[in-house]
Design a protein around this motif. Structure first.
Motif, PDB file in Angstrom:
ATOM      1  N   ARG A  42       0.825  -1.216   0.000  1.00 33.18           N
ATOM      2  CA  ARG A  42       0.000   0.000   0.000  1.00 33.18           C
ATOM      3  C   ARG A  42       0.856   1.261   0.000  1.00 33.18           C
ATOM      4  NH1 ARG A  42      -5.429  -0.232   1.897  1.00 33.18           N
ATOM      5  NH2 ARG A  42      -6.179  -2.348   2.266  1.00 33.18           N
ATOM      6  N   SER A  43       1.884   1.270   0.867  1.00 32.98           N
ATOM      7  CA  SER A  43       2.758   2.444   1.016  1.00 32.98           C
ATOM      8  C   SER A  43       1.932   3.721   1.164  1.00 32.98           C
ATOM      9  CB  SER A  43       3.712   2.560  -0.183  1.00 32.98           C
ATOM     10  OG  SER A  43       4.586   1.478  -0.231  1.00 32.98           O
ATOM     11  N   GLU A  44       0.930   3.658   1.994  1.00 34.74           N
ATOM     12  CA  GLU A  44       0.036   4.800   2.167  1.00 34.74           C
ATOM     13  C   GLU A  44       0.632   5.819   3.132  1.00 34.74           C
ATOM     14  OE1 GLU A  44      -3.890   3.744   3.230  1.00 34.74           O
ATOM     15  OE2 GLU A  44      -4.325   2.683   1.365  1.00 34.74           O
ATOM     16  N   ALA A  45       0.694   7.044   2.677  1.00 33.51           N
ATOM     17  CA  ALA A  45       1.136   8.157   3.509  1.00 33.51           C
ATOM     18  C   ALA A  45       0.109   9.277   3.332  1.00 33.51           C
ATOM     19  CB  ALA A  45       2.529   8.621   3.115  1.00 33.51           C
ATOM     20  N   GLN A  46      -0.607   9.574   4.362  1.00 34.92           N
ATOM     21  CA  GLN A  46      -1.629  10.617   4.267  1.00 34.92           C
ATOM     22  C   GLN A  46      -0.989  11.958   3.943  1.00 34.92           C
ATOM     23  OE1 GLN A  46      -4.888  10.518   4.364  1.00 34.92           O
ATOM     24  NE2 GLN A  46      -5.182   8.359   4.918  1.00 34.92           N
ATOM     25  N   GLY A 248      -6.927  11.556  -3.755  1.00 36.99           N
ATOM     26  CA  GLY A 248      -7.166  10.758  -2.558  1.00 36.99           C
ATOM     27  C   GLY A 248      -5.912  10.567  -1.730  1.00 36.99           C
ATOM     28  N   VAL A 249      -5.838   9.386  -1.080  1.00 33.58           N
ATOM     29  CA  VAL A 249      -4.704   9.115  -0.207  1.00 33.58           C
ATOM     30  C   VAL A 249      -3.405   8.965  -0.997  1.00 33.58           C
ATOM     31  CG1 VAL A 249      -4.947   6.595  -0.256  1.00 33.58           C
ATOM     32  CG2 VAL A 249      -3.996   7.711   1.771  1.00 33.58           C
ATOM     33  N   ASP A 250      -3.505   8.678  -2.297  1.00 34.78           N
ATOM     34  CA  ASP A 250      -2.291   8.529  -3.113  1.00 34.78           C
ATOM     35  C   ASP A 250      -1.507   9.822  -3.227  1.00 34.78           C
ATOM     36  OD1 ASP A 250      -2.920   5.885  -3.520  1.00 34.78           O
ATOM     37  OD2 ASP A 250      -3.927   6.235  -5.440  1.00 34.78           O
ATOM     38  N   PHE A 256       5.557  12.651   0.018  1.00 41.27           N
ATOM     39  CA  PHE A 256       6.556  11.842   0.714  1.00 41.27           C
ATOM     40  C   PHE A 256       7.042  10.729  -0.224  1.00 41.27           C
ATOM     41  CE2 PHE A 256       3.444  13.244   3.937  1.00 41.27           C
ATOM     42  CZ  PHE A 256       4.269  14.073   4.698  1.00 41.27           C
ATOM     43  N   PRO A 257       7.914  11.049  -1.179  1.00 41.15           N
ATOM     44  CA  PRO A 257       8.400  10.007  -2.110  1.00 41.15           C
ATOM     45  C   PRO A 257       9.168   8.898  -1.411  1.00 41.15           C
ATOM     46  CG  PRO A 257       9.666  12.040  -2.355  1.00 41.15           C
ATOM     47  CD  PRO A 257       8.500  12.367  -1.476  1.00 41.15           C
ATOM     48  N   GLU A 258       9.685   9.190  -0.204  1.00 38.49           N
ATOM     49  CA  GLU A 258      10.415   8.146   0.519  1.00 38.49           C
ATOM     50  C   GLU A 258       9.496   7.016   0.956  1.00 38.49           C
ATOM     51  OE1 GLU A 258       9.427  11.417   3.555  1.00 38.49           O
ATOM     52  OE2 GLU A 258      10.020  11.236   1.464  1.00 38.49           O
ATOM     53  N   ALA A 259       8.173   7.265   0.964  1.00 32.98           N
ATOM     54  CA  ALA A 259       7.237   6.211   1.359  1.00 32.98           C
ATOM     55  C   ALA A 259       7.289   5.044   0.381  1.00 32.98           C
ATOM     56  CB  ALA A 259       5.818   6.769   1.455  1.00 32.98           C
ATOM     57  N   VAL A 356       5.634   8.707   8.408  1.00 33.62           N
ATOM     58  CA  VAL A 356       4.413   9.112   7.699  1.00 33.62           C
ATOM     59  C   VAL A 356       3.693   7.925   7.081  1.00 33.62           C
ATOM     60  CG1 VAL A 356       5.262  11.423   7.220  1.00 33.62           C
ATOM     61  CG2 VAL A 356       5.759   9.582   5.603  1.00 33.62           C
ATOM     62  N   VAL A 357       4.364   6.781   6.948  1.00 34.43           N
ATOM     63  CA  VAL A 357       3.729   5.600   6.369  1.00 34.43           C
ATOM     64  C   VAL A 357       2.757   5.015   7.388  1.00 34.43           C
ATOM     65  CG1 VAL A 357       4.105   3.284   5.446  1.00 34.43           C
ATOM     66  CG2 VAL A 357       5.702   5.119   4.905  1.00 34.43           C
ATOM     67  N   ALA A 358       1.556   4.690   6.943  1.00 35.80           N
ATOM     68  CA  ALA A 358       0.520   4.150   7.822  1.00 35.80           C
ATOM     69  C   ALA A 358       0.554   2.621   7.790  1.00 35.80           C
ATOM     70  CB  ALA A 358      -0.855   4.650   7.398  1.00 35.80           C
ATOM     71  N   PHE A 359       0.462   2.014   8.970  1.00 37.07           N
ATOM     72  CA  PHE A 359       0.444   0.552   9.057  1.00 37.07           C
ATOM     73  C   PHE A 359      -0.940   0.030   8.716  1.00 37.07           C
ATOM     74  CE2 PHE A 359      -0.345  -3.314  11.610  1.00 37.07           C
ATOM     75  CZ  PHE A 359       0.605  -4.148  11.039  1.00 37.07           C
ATOM     76  N   HIS A 360      -0.988  -0.987   7.853  1.00 38.62           N
ATOM     77  CA  HIS A 360      -2.255  -1.594   7.446  1.00 38.62           C
ATOM     78  C   HIS A 360      -2.145  -3.102   7.587  1.00 38.62           C
ATOM     79  CE1 HIS A 360      -4.420   1.881   5.788  1.00 38.62           C
ATOM     80  NE2 HIS A 360      -3.248   2.303   5.354  1.00 38.62           N
TER      81      HIS A 360
END
Length: 885
Positions: A42-46, A248-250, A256-259, A356-360
């Motif tokens: 996912r590599s989601e970072a809000q 969206g969340v993308d 944060f490209p490091e995500a 900044v990466v969210a755990f899922h």
């Protein structure tokens, strides 16, 4: 048979508890790894700074390198069959002129450019500078003061509060290699919490301090309604501008490209650890279930004697295992996300993954973990039930019998008395203990063992003959499991052989108790091998992986120090200004100074098929000081010609590409920019650590910071390090930099390696903890089930102390066999890697690591054998023999 299986579970809770523990911890470990993999995918970072813009445009952070060969063109996919895709390490910026084009798209109400650059103010960390006109992208709003004019700044409320600043104060701001004073014009606040503080400048100041005039980091787009439709129209406009349009969340991927980079790391780490965990789980569950079934041989034989068919018996064993497995996986599905979350927090705390990466962790990891755990249960139960259903009832009853002749004098047991009382027949064959005619050499074991040993040997050959440098670990690492599986298939035979070899020394050192322990070990080789296997796994995996890591660190540090001739280093938070190089070069006592910047490049022309997805590492140096500050060996040409669009290439790569000094080639730099360069030198470097050398003036502008982060300084003959650093520190007064010696530079490089080492130690520690649990699990279960045997031995003349000493020696023998096998397994991967990486048979790293590993293994084996034996012998012998099996 299911009803019978459920009744059996009620009556034999202790035996099945061991299987439950093994399945549960295996499922938890796999579930945690699956959660980390989902997070990486996912590599989601809000979005934070860009949260106010519903559409965000950013640079394309991937690149395609293709061979220009029409014969290999795939018309269906529209690309070359040899195309390779790589991830760019530096931020890809957009042309500022794209803002006006986007603003003219129908449905777009406004388009705002965003630039971000690190700044240092009032000793605060994690501060980013921006242009004030981009404050609306969050949105930030003034709480007091006015917008900044040139020479002024607006602080966010948190930064102003922590620094104790208010409107009208003067502050020093360091950015892009220089420091200047600014007046605080206003204080602004955001509607949400931010992980990084913000400092806003006037547009002209922000463009100058960003280091990339005419370029922007991102573009925030505001739309009236129907965001998706507007985003599609915007995408059509920017399609040819090397840009991506996200909603969206993308949107957080652009901020944060490091995500994305951390997501790739998580995927690899979780895949390797999860696969290793599944393999270990299959071993542990199989050995636990097989031991449990073996201890019920008499019960199963009675079932066969009263008419139970082999198929029914197998179904019963499978049903018992599935009930236990379902209960264990159900509990693991609840606790798995908690363990995964804790592991993720540790990765964040140690800078492996950005905060900044969210755990899922959704339902899919739980399904994967449950499926893997249940699969191991099914496989183990099939194997365990196969022989139980195949053997004839009379043979099974005979195998489960315990023959213990009576000793007339119960006070002392000697070898002569054992012979007289029937413990030993003529020729030395034992008649006591659990006699087993079970064959451990089966076609399945032979085939599986042969395949694993062949695979491990093949990987060793590939490691030595094909691989070079750190990349050799990619083949040396998997060899651990192949050797482990192969050794596990022959562990009963190795147990018997080892016990025979140790007969004389053990008997000499421990007398009759050791002799009895050896006899028990040889007769119960299948039972003992169930405990030997997890010890072998723990020692092999821990020793192999830890020493692979320490050797990699040592080789990397050695390669770095061998190539470093600098005596001092100048570094700054935002980089080192180019004019500082000339100033330091003129300092008395300086033999040479060079900028030092690292990045990656991709070889585009001629096409280089061997480059991986991360490209080739590159070092940027200043031509005038390159020779003095680095020890790179030049075989042709010279580093003093590094200026403009030039490059120094590893000699082996140049030969593979058919290039030499004076030839040209096309590179794609860290931000994707294309550069046609001329080869001015060929280099000979340590295998596995080859890199390109380019002029720093060419590399630095195409990095995220835009400047070289460090300046290397070499002392002239007769000038000591302390004098050099003092003079350089005086020369750099007024610049936002710090001066350190050579050790500081080496320490920084070592710290970078420690991050990867910490990850490896954490994951290996998880698997070791699981195998440790299985060791204790197996040994406790095996020992507690021998109460009747211990009771009969005590009735026939053994004292309780003798039984306990015998059990302790058996535990020591089990640990010794497991340690020896684990050492062999580890050597199968370590030795080939060390031969390639360091030209040595032995790994780098303290011997204390190995001593601690085997010490823990021995202590656990002894404790898990002696303590249960102590409890099993507490009662009177007659009561123990009445319990039966």
């Amino acid at each position: 048979m299911l009803r019978l299986a459920l009744r059996t579970l009620r009556l034999r809770k202790g035996g099945f508890l061991a299987t439950f523990v093994a399945v549960f911890f295996g499922a938890v470990l796999v579930s945690a790894c699956a959660g980390l993999m989902e997070t990486g995918i996912r590599s989601e970072a809000q979005p934070q700074r860009l949260a106010g813009a519903p559409i965000v445009i950013g640079g394309q952070q991937s690149i395609d390198i293709a061979r220009e060969d029409p014969a290999e063109y795939d018309a269906t996919k529209g690309k070359d069959l040899k195309t390779r895709t790589g991830t760019l390490p530096e931020r890809v910026r957009l042309d500022a002129g794209l803002v006006d084009r986007v603003r003219s798209v129908p449905g777009v109400t406004d388009a705002v450019a965003e630039v971000s650059f690190p700044v240092t103010v009032a000793k605060a960390a994690d501060v980013l500078g921006h242009a004030w006109n981009s404050a609306t992208l969050t949105p930030y709003a003034l709480t007091s003061g006015t917008a900044p004019a040139p020479g002024e700044v607006v602080l966010d409320a948190g930064l102003a509060r922590n620094a104790g600043l208010s409107i009208g104060d003067r502050i020093d701001v360091a950015a892009h290699g220089s420091a200047s004073g600014y007046r605080v014009a206003g204080i602004a606040a955001a509607p949400r919490a931010m992980t990084q503080s913000a400092l806003f400048f006037a547009s002209s100041d922000a463009e100058r301090l960003s280091g990339h005039p005419g370029r922007v980091d991102a573009i925030g787009v505001f739309a009236t309604r129907d965001v998706d439709a507007v985003a599609a129209r915007v995408n059509n406009v920017v399609r040819n501008a090397n840009a991506v349009v996200l909603t969206g969340v993308d949107r957080g991927q652009i901020e944060f490209p490091e995500a994305n980079a951390s997501g790739e790391k998580l995927i690899v780490l979780s895949a390797v650890t999860g696969g290793l965990s599944v393999t270990v789980a299959i071993f542990v569950v199989a050995s636990t279930l097989a031991l449990s079934t073996q201890q019920r041989q008499r019960e199963l034989a009675l079932l066969r004697a009263i008419g139970t068919t082999p198929r029914q018996l197998r179904r019963m064993v499978l049903g018992e295992a599935l009930v236990v497995g379902l209960l264990a996986t159900a509990l693991a599905a609840v606790l798995g996300p908690l363990v995964g979350g804790q592991l993720f927090e540790q990765l964040v705390a140690n800078d492996v993954v950005p905060s900044v990466v969210a755990f899922h962790q959704g339902w899919l990891p739980a399904v994967v973990a449950s499926g893997a755990a249940l699969l191991s249960v099914v496989l183990a139960s099939v194997v365990a039930g196969y022989r139980a259903g195949r053997i004839r009832p009379t043979e099974a009853l005979a195998e489960s019998a315990v023959t213990v002749p009576i000793v007339t004098n119960p006070t002392t047991v000697t070898a002569e008395r054992l012979r007289k009382n029937g413990y030993v027949r003529r020729g030395g064959r034992p008649t006591f203990g659990r006699i087993s005619n079970a064959r451990w050499v089966t076609p399945t074991r032979v085939i599986l063992g042969a395949l694993c040993f062949a695979g491990g040997t093949a990987l060793a050959i590939v490691t030595v003959a094909v691989m070079s440098g750190p990349v050799a670990a990619s083949t040396a690492g998997p060899a651990v499991m192949l050797w482990a599986i192969g050794v596990a298939t022959i562990s009963p035979g190795v147990t018997k052989v080892t016990a025979a070899l140790l007969h004389a020394p053990v008997k000499l050192l421990s007398g009759i108790n050791g002799w009895m322990a050896l006899r028990n070990t040889r007769v119960g080789a299948l039972r003992v091998s169930g405990a030997v296997t997890p010890i072998m796994l723990a020692v092999g995996i821990a020793t192999g992986n830890i020493y692979l890591q320490t050797t990699q660190e040592a080789v990397s540090n050695q390669a770095f120090t061998e190539d470093l001739r600098a005596d001092a280093v100048v570094s700054g938070p935002g980089g080192v200004a180019p004019e500082l190089v000339r100033r330091v070069q003129d300092v008395p006592g300086v033999a040479g100074a060079s900028e030092y910047v690292t990045s990656s490049v991709y070889v585009e022309k001629p096409y280089e098929s061997g480059q991986n997805d991360e490209g080739w590492p590159v070092v940027g140096l200043t031509a005038k000081g390159a020779v003095q500050t680095t020890a790179t060996q030049v075989t042709a040409g010279g580093l003093d010609a590094l200026s403009g669009n030039t490059v120094a290439v590893p000699a082996k790569l140049a030969a593979d590409l058919g290039r030499g000094v004076g030839d040209s080639m096309t590179l794609r730099l860290g931000d994707g920019a294309r550069a046609d360069v001329r080869i001015v030198a060929l280099l000979t470097q340590r295998p596995g650590f080859e890199n390109f050398v380019l002029p720093a003036e060419l590399v630095a502008p195409h990095t995220t910071a835009g400047l070289a982060p460090q300046l290397l300084v070499r002392a002239a003959p007769g000038v000591d390090t302390a004098t050099l650093t003092t003079r350089v520190r005086e020369a750099t007064t007024g610049f936002p930099v710090r001066v350190g010696d050579r050790d500081a530079l080496i320490a920084a490089h070592t710290k970078g390696n420690e991050v990867g080492a910490w990850v490896n130690y954490l994951l290996v520690g998880m698997i070791m903890a699981y195998t440790v649990i299985s060791v204790v699990n197996t040994l406790v279960m095996a020992t507690m089930r021998r109460r009747r045997e211990f009771g009969l031995q005590r009735l026939s003349g053994f004292t309780r102390a003798q039984v306990l000493r015998m059990a302790g020696i058996e535990g020591g023998l089990t640990a010794l066999i497991g340690i020896v096998l684990g050492t062999v397994v580890a050597a199968g991967s370590i030795v080939p890697f060390c031969l390639v990486a360091s030209d040595s048979l032995l790994p780098s790293g303290p011997v204390s690591i190995y001593l601690v590993v085997i010490g823990l293994a021995a202590a656990l084996a002894l404790a898990a054998t002696f303590v249960p034996a102590w409890f099993a012998t507490r009662g009177r012998p007659a009561e123990a023999t009445a319990i039966g099996e």
